[in-house]
Design a protein around this motif. Structure first.
Motif, PDB file in Angstrom:
ATOM      1  N   ASP A 236       0.851  -1.195   0.000  1.00  0.00           N
ATOM      2  CA  ASP A 236       0.000   0.000   0.000  1.00  0.00           C
ATOM      3  C   ASP A 236       0.881   1.237   0.000  1.00  0.00           C
ATOM      4  OD1 ASP A 236      -2.573  -1.182   0.024  1.00  0.00           O
ATOM      5  OD2 ASP A 236      -2.289  -1.719   2.130  1.00  0.00           O
ATOM      6  N   SER A 237       1.422   1.530  -1.169  1.00  0.00           N
ATOM      7  CA  SER A 237       2.292   2.684  -1.357  1.00  0.00           C
ATOM      8  C   SER A 237       1.895   3.349  -2.663  1.00  0.00           C
ATOM      9  CB  SER A 237       3.756   2.244  -1.404  1.00  0.00           C
ATOM     10  OG  SER A 237       4.548   3.165  -2.120  1.00  0.00           O
ATOM     11  N   ARG A 238       1.729   4.660  -2.617  1.00  0.00           N
ATOM     12  CA  ARG A 238       1.310   5.383  -3.817  1.00  0.00           C
ATOM     13  C   ARG A 238       2.322   5.192  -4.948  1.00  0.00           C
ATOM     14  NH1 ARG A 238      -1.628  11.158  -3.128  1.00  0.00           N
ATOM     15  NH2 ARG A 238      -2.244  11.559  -5.291  1.00  0.00           N
ATOM     16  N   ASP A 239       3.596   5.242  -4.606  1.00  0.00           N
ATOM     17  CA  ASP A 239       4.630   5.086  -5.625  1.00  0.00           C
ATOM     18  C   ASP A 239       4.662   3.665  -6.184  1.00  0.00           C
ATOM     19  OD1 ASP A 239       5.383   7.715  -5.418  1.00  0.00           O
ATOM     20  OD2 ASP A 239       7.043   7.314  -4.036  1.00  0.00           O
ATOM     21  N   ALA A 240       4.512   2.664  -5.315  1.00  0.00           N
ATOM     22  CA  ALA A 240       4.561   1.268  -5.767  1.00  0.00           C
ATOM     23  C   ALA A 240       3.376   0.958  -6.674  1.00  0.00           C
ATOM     24  CB  ALA A 240       4.569   0.331  -4.563  1.00  0.00           C
ATOM     25  N   ILE A 241       2.206   1.456  -6.300  1.00  0.00           N
ATOM     26  CA  ILE A 241       1.015   1.215  -7.124  1.00  0.00           C
ATOM     27  C   ILE A 241       1.164   1.929  -8.464  1.00  0.00           C
ATOM     28  CG2 ILE A 241      -1.470   1.605  -7.306  1.00  0.00           C
ATOM     29  CD1 ILE A 241      -1.567   1.283  -4.223  1.00  0.00           C
ATOM     30  N   TYR A 268      -4.985   4.139  -2.105  1.00  0.00           N
ATOM     31  CA  TYR A 268      -4.321   5.028  -3.057  1.00  0.00           C
ATOM     32  C   TYR A 268      -4.765   4.840  -4.512  1.00  0.00           C
ATOM     33  CZ  TYR A 268      -0.987   5.854   0.755  1.00  0.00           C
ATOM     34  OH  TYR A 268      -0.400   6.193   1.950  1.00  0.00           O
ATOM     35  N   VAL A 269      -5.424   3.748  -4.818  1.00  0.00           N
ATOM     36  CA  VAL A 269      -5.661   3.412  -6.224  1.00  0.00           C
ATOM     37  C   VAL A 269      -6.402   4.504  -6.987  1.00  0.00           C
ATOM     38  CG1 VAL A 269      -6.830   1.804  -7.774  1.00  0.00           C
ATOM     39  CG2 VAL A 269      -5.455   0.928  -5.891  1.00  0.00           C
ATOM     40  N   PRO A 270      -7.537   5.030  -6.496  1.00  0.00           N
ATOM     41  CA  PRO A 270      -8.219   6.090  -7.265  1.00  0.00           C
ATOM     42  C   PRO A 270      -7.336   7.311  -7.492  1.00  0.00           C
ATOM     43  CG  PRO A 270      -9.674   5.207  -5.587  1.00  0.00           C
ATOM     44  CD  PRO A 270      -8.314   4.662  -5.295  1.00  0.00           C
ATOM     45  N   ARG A 271      -6.501   7.658  -6.488  1.00  0.00           N
ATOM     46  CA  ARG A 271      -5.629   8.819  -6.633  1.00  0.00           C
ATOM     47  C   ARG A 271      -4.529   8.568  -7.663  1.00  0.00           C
ATOM     48  NH1 ARG A 271      -4.583   9.790  -0.313  1.00  0.00           N
ATOM     49  NH2 ARG A 271      -5.579   7.723  -0.158  1.00  0.00           N
ATOM     50  N   VAL A 272      -4.000   7.361  -7.685  1.00  0.00           N
ATOM     51  CA  VAL A 272      -2.969   7.033  -8.669  1.00  0.00           C
ATOM     52  C   VAL A 272      -3.546   7.090 -10.080  1.00  0.00           C
ATOM     53  CG1 VAL A 272      -1.489   5.183  -9.545  1.00  0.00           C
ATOM     54  CG2 VAL A 272      -1.556   5.684  -7.094  1.00  0.00           C
ATOM     55  N   ALA A 274      -5.991   8.912 -11.098  1.00  0.00           N
ATOM     56  CA  ALA A 274      -6.147  10.338 -11.432  1.00  0.00           C
ATOM     57  C   ALA A 274      -4.793  10.976 -11.725  1.00  0.00           C
ATOM     58  CB  ALA A 274      -6.843  11.060 -10.285  1.00  0.00           C
ATOM     59  N   ASP A 275      -3.754  10.615 -10.951  1.00  0.00           N
ATOM     60  CA  ASP A 275      -2.406  11.161 -11.185  1.00  0.00           C
ATOM     61  C   ASP A 275      -1.919  10.867 -12.596  1.00  0.00           C
ATOM     62  OD1 ASP A 275      -2.339  12.055  -8.595  1.00  0.00           O
ATOM     63  OD2 ASP A 275      -1.068  10.425  -7.836  1.00  0.00           O
ATOM     64  N   LEU A 276      -2.293   9.686 -13.124  1.00  0.00           N
ATOM     65  CA  LEU A 276      -1.833   9.257 -14.440  1.00  0.00           C
ATOM     66  C   LEU A 276      -2.723   9.785 -15.570  1.00  0.00           C
ATOM     67  CD1 LEU A 276      -0.862   5.550 -13.650  1.00  0.00           C
ATOM     68  CD2 LEU A 276       0.663   7.512 -13.936  1.00  0.00           C
ATOM     69  N   GLY A 277      -3.652  10.666 -15.225  1.00  0.00           N
ATOM     70  CA  GLY A 277      -4.528  11.244 -16.243  1.00  0.00           C
ATOM     71  C   GLY A 277      -5.663  10.339 -16.644  1.00  0.00           C
ATOM     72  N   GLY A 278      -5.971   9.349 -15.816  1.00  0.00           N
ATOM     73  CA  GLY A 278      -7.042   8.412 -16.132  1.00  0.00           C
ATOM     74  C   GLY A 278      -8.407   9.077 -16.167  1.00  0.00           C
ATOM     75  N   GLN A 279      -9.222   8.631 -17.087  1.00  0.00           N
ATOM     76  CA  GLN A 279     -10.599   9.114 -17.188  1.00  0.00           C
ATOM     77  C   GLN A 279     -11.503   8.150 -16.429  1.00  0.00           C
ATOM     78  OE1 GLN A 279     -11.319  12.123 -18.800  1.00  0.00           O
ATOM     79  NE2 GLN A 279      -9.061  12.198 -18.786  1.00  0.00           N
ATOM     80  N   ILE A 280     -11.949   8.577 -15.251  1.00  0.00           N
ATOM     81  CA  ILE A 280     -12.757   7.698 -14.400  1.00  0.00           C
ATOM     82  C   ILE A 280     -14.219   7.796 -14.811  1.00  0.00           C
ATOM     83  CG2 ILE A 280     -13.536   7.245 -12.055  1.00  0.00           C
ATOM     84  CD1 ILE A 280     -10.814   8.188 -11.055  1.00  0.00           C
ATOM     85  N   ALA A 281     -14.783   6.644 -15.195  1.00  0.00           N
ATOM     86  CA  ALA A 281     -16.181   6.587 -15.628  1.00  0.00           C
ATOM     87  C   ALA A 281     -17.112   6.188 -14.496  1.00  0.00           C
ATOM     88  CB  ALA A 281     -16.327   5.602 -16.789  1.00  0.00           C
ATOM     89  N   VAL A 282     -16.630   5.342 -13.598  1.00  0.00           N
ATOM     90  CA  VAL A 282     -17.419   4.887 -12.450  1.00  0.00           C
ATOM     91  C   VAL A 282     -16.524   4.947 -11.217  1.00  0.00           C
ATOM     92  CG1 VAL A 282     -18.653   2.952 -11.387  1.00  0.00           C
ATOM     93  CG2 VAL A 282     -18.867   3.362 -13.846  1.00  0.00           C
ATOM     94  N   VAL A 298      -6.886   4.426 -18.873  1.00  0.00           N
ATOM     95  CA  VAL A 298      -5.576   5.013 -18.610  1.00  0.00           C
ATOM     96  C   VAL A 298      -4.658   4.661 -19.771  1.00  0.00           C
ATOM     97  CG1 VAL A 298      -3.602   5.140 -17.048  1.00  0.00           C
ATOM     98  CG2 VAL A 298      -5.900   4.784 -16.109  1.00  0.00           C
ATOM     99  N   GLU A 299      -4.218   5.671 -20.499  1.00  0.00           N
ATOM    100  CA  GLU A 299      -3.284   5.441 -21.613  1.00  0.00           C
ATOM    101  C   GLU A 299      -3.785   4.365 -22.585  1.00  0.00           C
ATOM    102  OE1 GLU A 299      -0.683   7.273 -22.245  1.00  0.00           O
ATOM    103  OE2 GLU A 299      -0.856   8.463 -20.409  1.00  0.00           O
ATOM    104  N   GLY A 300      -5.069   4.371 -22.864  1.00  0.00           N
ATOM    105  CA  GLY A 300      -5.633   3.440 -23.834  1.00  0.00           C
ATOM    106  C   GLY A 300      -6.045   2.097 -23.270  1.00  0.00           C
ATOM    107  N   ALA A 301      -5.686   1.811 -22.036  1.00  0.00           N
ATOM    108  CA  ALA A 301      -6.091   0.555 -21.392  1.00  0.00           C
ATOM    109  C   ALA A 301      -7.334   0.791 -20.535  1.00  0.00           C
ATOM    110  CB  ALA A 301      -4.968   0.003 -20.528  1.00  0.00           C
ATOM    111  N   VAL A 302      -8.172  -0.238 -20.425  1.00  0.00           N
ATOM    112  CA  VAL A 302      -9.341  -0.177 -19.549  1.00  0.00           C
ATOM    113  C   VAL A 302      -8.928  -0.722 -18.190  1.00  0.00           C
ATOM    114  CG1 VAL A 302     -11.723  -0.906 -19.189  1.00  0.00           C
ATOM    115  CG2 VAL A 302     -10.885  -0.469 -21.511  1.00  0.00           C
TER     116      VAL A 302
END
Length: 416
Positions: A236-241, A268-272, A274-282, A298-302
């Motif tokens: 459970d580490s923001r950097d590791a995730i 940390y998962v939702p924040r990571v 968002a940090d990566l520019g992910g488009q959150i749909a749900v 995120v970057e073309g992956a679901v």
């Protein structure tokens, strides 16, 4: 905080994230479990010639031949032989099942309908000199015409069929050597949680539990024909995730994370994402178990981030994630495609959420019935060993005998 999605709305939203189906040409013998991307079209007539369907004598019949007529026997044809020409008028050809009918013959008089006379002995087999009919024979008797099962150019299987062994046998019969099938998506699994121990042979340290989510997910993905690119455990580490997710989205069409998806200090998962520019749909779903769930690109992956609780994650995967993965393979799958009659009354506290219960379905008197009287708590996973379906409840109080939506987990029912 984002407004949670009602269950049906969440289903529609995550389905919209599925990438378009891609196809590839694959040898038919390598297509077990694959999904047809186009129609499969017959290359030849089946059968490719008029063939005998019984052992007997090939004859020319105009309408009907009466019993008592005698024919001379001019040769023998076995399966795999090629006819050499038309037999003379008034003659018959001894023929075996599956052999091509000689030219100008259109009926087979079965051996048991005939009386044979022999003229010579070849080894241990007597050659028939003539044969007399013991009963009448009609035109077309025991003959399968060319193309009766299907002609060249006809559609053998429609697109969207998941190919089983029987399908492959059928396709080979029609001379089909290659098929256009949906490409198999790739998926990475990331299991988060500093408390998780991956090695079940290791002794647990204080506060640790054995990780289990990846075992189910890997098995389910492999069963569906989806290639698991990588499965990793991270603390459970923001950097590791973040490091694990960056690697996963670069190598996979889908990424499934478990754990760290709620609103706690170490989630940390939702924040990571968002940090990566992910488009959150749900972000959340009105379902129990399994309300905390993230679906994003995120970057073309679901990317799906599921509950770390095994029972909740299992329900989320089966009802929301698996149908999307299958959709990307051209495989139509609804969350609750079946139904069954409830055996016992269910009473729950009123909530806005759609409840999804574990159930044991069976056939009684020709009717699918389902029993939900088993452990249902989100922290109890032992009941999944006896459950073979999930049951959808949209009301807190449901009487016995009510027909409810089901999703089967193993595809099998038992009868009492």
């Amino acid at each position: 905080m984002d407004v949670p999605h009602p269950f049906d709305e969440a289903v529609a939203t995550v389905k919209a994230l599925a990438p378009a189906v891609r196809s590839e040409s694959v040898p038919v013998d390598d297509c077990l479990g694959r999904i047809l991307a186009t129609e499969a079209v017959a290359r030849i007539d089946v059968p490719p010639f008029d063939r005998a369907m019984m052992d007997g004598f090939a004859l020319r019949v105009d309408g009907e031949l009466e019993e008592g007529i005698t024919f001379s026997v001019t040769g023998t044809l076995a399966a795999g032989d090629a006819p050499t020409g038309s037999p003379p008028a008034g003659s018959a050809v001894r023929i075996m099942t599956g052999a091509p009918m000689p030219a100008d013959t259109n009926a087979v008089a079965r051996f048991e309908w005939c009386e044979e006379s022999t003229s010579s002995q070849h080894g241990t087999t007597a050659a028939s000199a003539s044969v007399r009919l013991l009963r009448s024979v009609r035109a077309g008797e025991s003959v399968q015409p060319r193309g009766q099962d299907g002609g060249a150019g006809t559609v053998v299987l429609g697109h969207g069929v998941r190919l089983a062994g029987a399908h492959l046998s059928l396709l080979r019969t029609y001379g089909i050597a290659h098929l256009s099938v949906a490409k198999r998506p790739t998926c990475s699994i990331i299991v988060t949680g500093s408390e998780l121990c991956r090695d079940t042979e290791a002794l647990l340290a204080p506060g640790q539990i054995y990780g289990a989510n990846d075992a189910y997910l890997s098995g389910a993905l492999t069963t569906d024909g989806i290639a698991v690119t990588e499965c990793s455990y991270v603390e459970d580490s923001r950097d590791a995730i973040r490091t694990a997710l960056v690697k996963a989205v670069a190598s996979s069409d889908f990424v499934i994370l478990t754990g760290g998806v709620s609103a706690g200090d170490y989630d940390y998962v939702p924040r990571v994402i968002a940090d990566l520019g992910g488009q959150i749909a749900v972000r959340r779903v009105l379902m129990r178990p399994g309300s905390p769930l993230v679906a994003a690109t995120v970057e073309g992956a679901v990317v799906f981030a599921l509950s770390g609780n095994p029972a909740a994650g299992f329900v989320q995967f089966e009802t929301l994630v698996r149908p999307v993965l299958r959709q990307a393979m051209g495989w139509h799958d609804e969350p609750f495609p079946a139904s069954g009659r409830l055996l016992h009354t269910v009473k729950q506290k009123p909530v806005r959420h759609t409840r999804i219960l574990r159930g044991a379905a069976r056939i009684e008197g020709g009717v699918v019935v389902v029993d939900t009287e088993m452990a249902q708590a989100a922290g109890q996973i032992s009941s999944f060993a006896s459950a073979n379906c999930l049951v959808r409840l949209d009301e807190p109080h449901v009487e016995a005998g009510t027909v409810l939506p089901l999703r089967f987990l193993d595809g099998a029912l038992s009868s009492r």
